[in-house]
Scaffold this active site. Sequence first.
Site, short mmCIF file in Angstrom:
data_model
loop_
_atom_site.label_atom_id
_atom_site.label_comp_id
_atom_site.label_asym_id
_atom_site.label_seq_id
_atom_site.Cartn_x
_atom_site.Cartn_y
_atom_site.Cartn_z
N ASP A 1 70.73 59.25 -1.11
CA ASP A 1 71.55 59.46 -1.27
C ASP A 1 71.46 61.32 -0.84
OD1 ASP A 1 74.49 60.32 -2.28
OD2 ASP A 1 74.04 58.44 -3.31
N HIS B 1 76.90 64.03 -3.01
CA HIS B 1 77.24 62.48 -3.79
C HIS B 1 75.80 62.81 -4.49
CE1 HIS B 1 77.17 58.68 -3.74
NE2 HIS B 1 79.24 58.72 -3.53
N SER C 1 79.98 54.04 -5.83
CA SER C 1 79.04 54.70 -5.48
C SER C 1 78.25 54.98 -7.23
CB SER C 1 78.80 55.69 -4.84
OG SER C 1 78.53 55.91 -3.28
#
Length: 509
Positions: A185, A222, A414
């Site tokens: 990520d 994120h 996600s």
Amino acid sequence: MESAGSMRIEHTARLGDAMSDKLNRLKQSTALEWSRILIVGAVVGGLAGASLWASPADRVNPNLSAELQWMVQRPQYDYPIPVIVRTAHSLSRFETVPLGGMSYAARLTASQIQDLLHREQVQYVTLDPLVRVSRQAGRQPRMREGPVAPRFPGQTRNPFLAAIGADRVQAVGLDGSDLVVAVFDSGIARHPLLNESRILAAMDFTGGESRPVPVGEDAYGHGTHVAGIIGARGLGVAPGVRFLDLRVIGEEGTGRASDLIRAIEWLIVNQKRFNVRVANFSLSHPPIESSQDSPLAQAVGRLVEAGVVTVASGGNLGKTDQYPVIFGAIGSPGNAPMVITVSPLNTRGTATHSDDQATSYGSRGPAIFDNIFKPELTAPGNKITSLLAWGSTLQRERPDLVGADELITLSGASMATPFVTGAIALMLEANPGLTPPLVKRILSLTAVKLTQPHMFEQGNGLLNVPAAVALAKAIGAQDGAARHPFPIVWWLDGEPVIAGGSYAESDRI
């Protein structure tokens, strides 16, 4: 004289017309309401049909072939394209980045690609697409501010953990301790609910480089949210896990497939060094080819073969402005047969399942090109509260999503993916001997069948952590299920939660 920009617009419009003609012909020959449903294969078929570029079709991605045709006809615009090349021998004469095996990333012009295809050792040339995090970009309501406990207004518990039964498993002492999860990520930032001592190491693969970097950082924000769902104290499914931070997403929320492949190959080499058992991919790129041709899908296949249970987002390509319902748009690497692919569910903020709905944006199956059953599972993915990376791009660009206590609320595939990753950590704690194919099958067999979502929206059903952990323990017990009864039914706020039922899987596991 026409500018390059106007020529590109004309080219795009021409391809768009070809796709529209294809859809119109399909509409006349079927009873389906094409104003509401788009099969992604029709679009891809339109692109492939528009390509007249004289090259072996099985050696060039059809989308790349269409682009090359346009460029060959206009050599003044023969600019370099990011590509991935698979060869039988090492490449020479071109500046390339080795990805592992005999695959290379490069930026090549159409004429250079033509030159490559005259070489017998070149097996396949495809695009090196942008990989994006599978976060829904639409505006979402601001999370109510409040004290640390409770974090969910009107409830004294985390409704998402309750919905999948993770709180029940935690209550009997399982928390994923000693399990290591690799998070592919944007990074994992330090946070009061996730001590940086739990991050074993961090590697940055963005921009064509591979280098160790300090732990506890996340420029985009994120990866921190994802890691929080997996294992943050008080929020995560498995709050005892440790992390390996593999950064493949940059500050703007994107990376390249080639960056991700290099990160996967690095993990395969270092898997035993860090004892990584699970990998989380809350990212994807749109499907552009069969998983048998995709360098990214092949890389995750090698990761599974190395013994790492791999969980991937199905993506957020469930709709567009023009087509409100799309089937077949499972992204890569979620389209790989060996991975566990997850789609997001809207739990409507409650723990019970009678009001659960499919999200409009989550990608639906099957996996186009291969026509295999996807996704395997669904998990909560709408308005999920987790960790905020302080000073990140997400915090700056979306202050409306930020709440109290350094938390942020996001939606998308996600967010669904790490719920499954955390559950797998609990399963492996209960039975360390589980193999990746066995973990995948247990999760699919024990999932809860929901009423509303289509089978290509929910897969085999909603993640069912108590049943999955119990079956994992039963498989590992000396005297079988008699020691660890499999809970076919458990109760959640007065509603029965029933494990199993119909079951589907791809023909390759």
